[in-house]
Design a protein around this motif. Structure first.
Motif, PDB file in Angstrom:
ATOM      1  N   ARG A  60       0.851  -1.190   0.000  1.00 48.95           N
ATOM      2  CA  ARG A  60       0.000   0.000   0.000  1.00 48.95           C
ATOM      3  C   ARG A  60       0.887   1.240   0.000  1.00 48.95           C
ATOM      4  O   ARG A  60       1.742   1.397   0.882  1.00 48.95           O
TER       5      ARG A  60
ATOM      6  N   GLY B  67      -0.230   1.433   8.635  1.00 49.70           N
ATOM      7  CA  GLY B  67      -1.360   1.412   7.718  1.00 49.70           C
ATOM      8  C   GLY B  67      -0.964   1.550   6.265  1.00 49.70           C
ATOM      9  O   GLY B  67      -1.824   1.579   5.388  1.00 49.70           O
ATOM     10  N   TYR B  68       0.332   1.644   5.980  1.00 50.28           N
ATOM     11  CA  TYR B  68       0.826   1.720   4.617  1.00 50.28           C
ATOM     12  C   TYR B  68       2.228   1.119   4.604  1.00 50.28           C
ATOM     13  O   TYR B  68       2.849   0.913   5.653  1.00 50.28           O
TER      14      TYR B  68
ATOM     15  N   ALA C 236      -1.108  10.613   9.136  1.00 48.62           N
ATOM     16  CA  ALA C 236      -0.858   9.185   8.947  1.00 48.62           C
ATOM     17  C   ALA C 236       0.618   8.854   8.791  1.00 48.62           C
ATOM     18  O   ALA C 236       1.016   7.694   8.958  1.00 48.62           O
TER      19      ALA C 236
END
Length: 597
Positions: free
Chosen positions: A440, A486-487, A481
């Motif tokens: 991601r 999350g990535y 972020a």
């Protein structure tokens, strides 16, 4: 690019969560006028500046808040001991106060604030405000273990704390306006590490919110807390935890806080109103006389992410000064406006775009990182974005230097960047050995250049077997972020101040809050510790080249290209001058003036 401190050039900046119930969010807010500091009956004219990013915090020193626009707003509303001119030279502001090197051995520096310097609530700026900055920037009280499993890390400082960590608890003068630092070792950046270009967070506000009677008690509290020791961590101090928490997140807002104390000024301008995610307006601080005095009575900042929209705003008279993140046709559009009195300035910046890979998840294995980097079409990205904008567009082949610096070519030849000069899908497939990792990529989807970069990378990486997931975020979500998981990879930019050498450990040293992807190399850490206390330029270059090599050897990520700066302003405004660093044309905002008819 081994000189200076970095701030993020994110596209649309992050809006981070409001802490401690300090701020309220509405569509449009206007500050109560703190009499008598705000100018009324303005007669000095006004200017509107278009910025790519939106305000996310009134504290630009945190890891989350260290974006270009936050730095610029703080710069216009705060004052300190120095600023940088557009030659990147330090200019002392002795109307605010003085910095005096008392001794070279040991290095001892005394800061003295002039009497009469004050916050916009009429509270004097004192040594307590410098002490707060020292506490936040030095990591003096932290005792967290490197893995964070034990101990406490109080202040989330965006920069590198190593230099100020070389100091003992400061000596405060009896007059309450002086502070003296003594260093255990020489420190290269001593002139720019504290008190400038702005003293921006008021100690009396944090003291009151932590339940203390005032700054005297604040100083006594900090003096009573011992230096942190990760080998022997102690229970977190409750009052320092409250103050650090407010410093970290309590000044965060995309609108104007209901609590005026969260955006106090001690500089030429005071924030007057904010139309969330659209505009911010500042008006001249009538009492300000301890630095360069501004000519304009009002400056409005409009948030416009798209370069074409900025050009249209300039042409329509809806903006007087613009600094878009330009694509290859932006300059042509602006040049067409020169006949209407628009001035256009173009130059390479102390900034670059890059893609960084997290040292976790699918990229925990170095071979997978190497495979992915071999798919990144850097040359195509450069041609797509810079062709027509830069006369000699080329991928950037160093993490620490830029073309034009003497060590760049030598470092690029020896740092390992040659492994990633061209896309090599065959080699990437061989490294993956049949695997099809899902990755991601996070980026600012409101920035057209970052969208182009992501799209080209996704297409190329897919040919090697990578399943690339679009993790693009916009507006208030992007910057918050960064570094939070999350990535797996992030595309963004670093912008360099151009003063000193602390930018290297800020980004690459183990455990620093701006080290977003978790890079850690003990050998590189040792080299960075040596870099910040080395005064000989040739030795600095040698150390930086060794660090550059270690970063490349780790398959950290890839620098993509050096950014090209484009500034343009209408004939209505004079005094605008190009600056290659993160401050941009704001460096001399006090010289801006309106041609009044």
């Amino acid at each position: 690019m081994h000189l200076g401190r970095f701030s993020r050039a994110l596209g649309l900046a992050a809006a981070v969560a409001v802490a401690l119930g300090a701020c309220t969010v509405t569509e449009d807010q206007t500050a109560p006028v703190p009499s008598p500091t705000v100018a009324e009956g303005a007669r000095g004219g006004s200017a509107t500046v278009a910025e790519v990013n939106a305000l996310s915090t009134f504290n630009p020193n945190t890891a989350d808040g260290n974006t270009d626009v936050n730095v610029k707003i703080s710069y216009a509303t705060h004052s300190g001991f120095f600023y940088l001119d557009n030659k990147l030279s330090v200019v002392r502001n002795e109307k605010f106060g003085t910095m005096e090197k008392v001794s070279d051995n040991p290095l001892t520096v005394k800061y003295s604030i002039k009497e009469g310097v004050k916050w916009s609530d009429d509270t004097p700026v004192t040594a307590a405000d410098l002490l707060l900055q020292w506490a936040a920037f030095s990591g003096y009280y932290d005792d967290a273990a490197p893995d964070g499993a034990t101990g406490t890390s109080y202040f989330s400082y965006a920069g590198d704390p190593t230099g100020l960590a070389l100091t003992d608890f400061p000596e405060l003068g009896a007059d309450g306006r002086s502070l003296t630092l003594k260093y255990a070792r020489p420190y290269t950046d001593w002139e720019t590490v504290l008190g400038g270009p702005g003293v921006d967070i008021p100690a009396h506000v944090l003291a009151r919110k932590a339940g203390l009677a005032g700054t005297k008690e604040f100083v006594e509290l900090l003096r009573s807390i011992p230096r942190g020791d990760a080998v022997n961590p102690q229970p977190a101090n409750a009052q320092l935890t409250v103050m650090a928490g407010l410093w970290n997140t309590g000044f965060d807002s995309t609108s104007l806080p209901a609590d005026v104390s969260l955006y106090l000024s001690n500089g030429p301008y005071i924030v007057r109103s904010v139309n969330e995610n659209q505009t911010l307006t500042m008006i001249r601080n009538r009492d300000y006389n301890w630095g360069p005095e501004a000519k304009l009575d009002e400056i409005t900042v409009r948030y416009i992410g798209d370069a074409g929209a900025q050009v249209q705003a300039l042409q329509a008279g809806q903006a007087d000064i613009i600094a878009p993140q330009a694509s290859n046709d932006t300059v042509d559009q602006l040049k067409a406006l020169e006949s209407e009195g628009v001035t256009v300035e173009v130059g390479r910046q102390l900034a670059y775009d890059h893609i960084d890979l997290n040292y976790s998840g699918p990229f925990a294995e170095k071979s997978v990182r190497e495979a992915f980097l071999k798919t990144v079409p850097r040359r195509e990205i450069v041609n797509r974005i810079l062709k027509g904008l830069d006369p000699d567009p080329a991928p950037l082949d160093s993490q620490l230097f830029i073309p034009g610096q003497a060590p760049y070519s030598e470092s690029a030849r020896s740092n390992g960047s040659s492994e990633y000069q061209e896309v090599d899908i065959t080699a990437a497939r061989k490294l993956l050995d049949g695997a099809t990792p899902e990755v991601r990529i996070m980026y600012n989807k409101d920035n057209p250049n970052r969208v182009t970069t992501f799209t080209l990378i996704r297409e190329s990486a897919g040919k090697a077997g990578f399943q690339v997931v679009d993790g693009g975020l916009g507006g208030s979500d992007w910057g918050k972020a960064l570094g939070k998981g999350g990535y797996d990879a992030a595309i963004f930019g670093w912008s360099n101040s151009g003063d000193g050498g602390s930018g290297v450990p800020q980004v690459f040293k183990s455990g620093n809050d701006s080290n977003f992807n978790g890079f850690s190399d003990p050998g590189a850490d040792e080299l960075m510790d040596e870099l910040i206390v080395t005064t000989d330029p040739s030795e600095q270059d040698s150390l930086a080249q060794q660090i550059d090599r270690k970063v490349w050897e780790s398959a950290y990520g890839l620098p993509l290209f050096q950014l090209v700066g484009v500034d343009a302003y209408s004939k209505r405004i004079t005094g605008v001058k190009y600056m290659p660093n993160q401050t941009g044309v704001w460096w001399n905002f006090w010289e801006w003036s309106q041609k009044l008819s």
